[in-house]
Design a protein around this motif. Structure first.
Motif, mmCIF file in Angstrom:
data_model
loop_
_atom_site.group_PDB
_atom_site.id
_atom_site.type_symbol
_atom_site.label_atom_id
_atom_site.label_comp_id
_atom_site.label_asym_id
_atom_site.label_seq_id
_atom_site.Cartn_x
_atom_site.Cartn_y
_atom_site.Cartn_z
ATOM 1 N N ALA A 4 19.270 36.801 21.998
ATOM 2 C CA ALA A 4 18.622 37.272 20.872
ATOM 3 C C ALA A 4 17.166 36.770 21.008
ATOM 4 C CB ALA A 4 19.185 36.700 19.600
ATOM 5 N N HIS A 234 15.331 47.821 19.008
ATOM 6 C CA HIS A 234 14.958 46.574 19.549
ATOM 7 C C HIS A 234 13.798 45.774 18.817
ATOM 8 C CE1 HIS A 234 18.482 45.654 22.342
ATOM 9 N NE2 HIS A 234 18.235 46.852 22.729
ATOM 10 N N ASN A 238 14.443 42.706 15.818
ATOM 11 C CA ASN A 238 13.489 41.458 15.951
ATOM 12 C C ASN A 238 12.342 41.303 15.141
ATOM 13 O OD1 ASN A 238 14.717 40.072 18.263
ATOM 14 N ND2 ASN A 238 14.931 42.217 18.940
ATOM 15 N N LYS A 274 6.164 39.092 14.943
ATOM 16 C CA LYS A 274 6.880 39.590 14.019
ATOM 17 C C LYS A 274 6.177 39.998 12.563
ATOM 18 C CE LYS A 274 11.406 37.395 15.126
ATOM 19 N NZ LYS A 274 12.245 36.435 14.861
#
Length: 375
Positions: A4, A234, A238, A274
């Motif tokens: 991950a 993906h 994330n 992020k």
């Protein structure tokens, strides 16, 4: 390993279905053919994902539970001794996770290489065979096929860049391999190749030993909608985002070729924090950075070429795609002569710096094409 936290856009290897994009129909077809006793020639241009598809297919439960699987890459081989060496080495590497007993079975059969395979105190094997140790490749090849024939499970063996065998100096290599494969009832084979014309000659010419011995599979690009969904999934899984037009532009710029898109997306993901989004305005900078990282390699490649070869390579790079390579317009534009082009082209094709796909010539490395266009 905690998958991950890795970059989900792999540029080498295979770690599982979660990081493998689409190829659902191709996987079903290849699995069906192999589990029903067929040998398969898998053909596509390089960097389209042939090896990834093979490994994904071999990871399917229907295969993983019932078969021994081996992937043998012969891209760097120059002769039959190299071929036998790589086949032995890569079978040993594939057997390592299965423990000492599995490898001892191989060693007991392949007597000609026995002294080159040793075990450490933990019983783990070490491949100490040198290329020069393959003194009698025909004998060692016979022993390897004997092992395959008598392995505890049926075997599936993929030989990557199979067209390499057509350049070996020994006579009758194709006929020899065809005979062994034909008489090997415990295995089926995938012959993967990236030189379409050479693979076509091997498998579709009535004068060649492998004629009508395989099912042919041609691997095309992954459809853009499938790739776009894979990329967005993906990024979002994330905590990131990516603009759809950035994916679209990347896909089109690299003609849907898997490795180049993966490389760009790997880089784009790596610079996107992020909670942030990768935008189309960032794409050009990413591509330039990737190309710049490889610039020294490209400079060295040019340095090793003769002036006519260098001139032709630069010309093809600047054009992108050339169909009339001895046409008057192309020759005049780059101050070339037909005779120099033909001689230089033969070398560039042999070195696989340039590719020929149905009469259209391109620089093999699409990032190098961009680098050449900067000059």
């Amino acid at each position: 390993m905690d998958y991950a936290v890795i970059n989900p856009f792999l540029t080498s290897g295979y770690i599982g279905a979660d990081y493998f994009c689409d190829r659902e129909e191709e996987t079903k077809k290849l699995t069906r053919l192999l589990t029903n006793g067929n040998n398969v020639a898998l053909i596509s241009s390089r960097r389209m994902g042939k090896t990834g598809l093979v490994r994904h297919c071999f990871a399917q439960q229907k295969i993983a539970r019932k078969y021994n699987t081996f992937v043998i890459d012969i891209y760097a081989t120059k002769n039959l001794s190299d071929f036998v060496y790589e086949m032995g080495r890569q079978i040993v590497n594939a057997l390592k996770p299965r423990g000492k007993k599995a490898i001892e079975s191989f060693i007991d059969t392949v007597k000609s290489l026995r002294t080159g395979i040793t075990f450490d105190v933990q019983g783990l094997p070490s491949w100490n065979v040198e290329l020069g140790d393959v003194q009698a490749p025909a004998i060692t090849l016979e022993e390897i096929f004997s092992y395959i024939e008598n392995a505890g499970k049926p075997c599936l063996i993929a030989i990557d860049e199979f067209q390499s065998i057509s350049c070996y100096p020994e006579k009758n290599v194709e006929a020899t391999l065809r005979t062994y494969i034909q008489n090997c009832h415990n295995a089926n084979f995938v012959f993967a190749g990236s030189e379409r014309s050479m693979m076509g000659e091997i498998f579709m010419s009535a004068a060649r030993p492998f004629y009508q011995s395989v099912s042919i599979m041609n691997l095309d690009v992954i459809p853009e909608d499938k790739y776009s969904a894979f990329v967005k999934h993906h990024f979002e899984a994330n905590g990131r985002n990516i603009a759809e037009d950035a994916i679209h532009e990347t896909y089109g710029r690299f003609n849907g070729v898997t490795w180049y898109i993966q490389k760009v997306m790997n880089y784009a993901y790596s610079i996107t924090d992020k909670g942030c989004s990768f935008e189309l305005t960032q794409l050009e900078s990413v591509v330039e950075d990737i190309v710049e990282e490889n610039s020294e390699i490209y400079k060295n490649m040019l340095f090793l070429l003769t002036p006519p070869q260098k001139t032709l390579l630069v010309a093809i790079g600047k054009e992108g795609r050339v169909s009339q390579i001895t046409g008057r317009a192309f020759l005049k534009k780059y101050s070339l002569s037909a005779s120099s082009v033909q001689k230089a082209l033969a070398t560039l094709l042999e070195k696989q710096v340039v590719t020929n796909n149905q009469g259209v010539y391109e620089v093999y490395d699409k990032f190098m094409t961009i680098w050449l266009s900067w000059g």
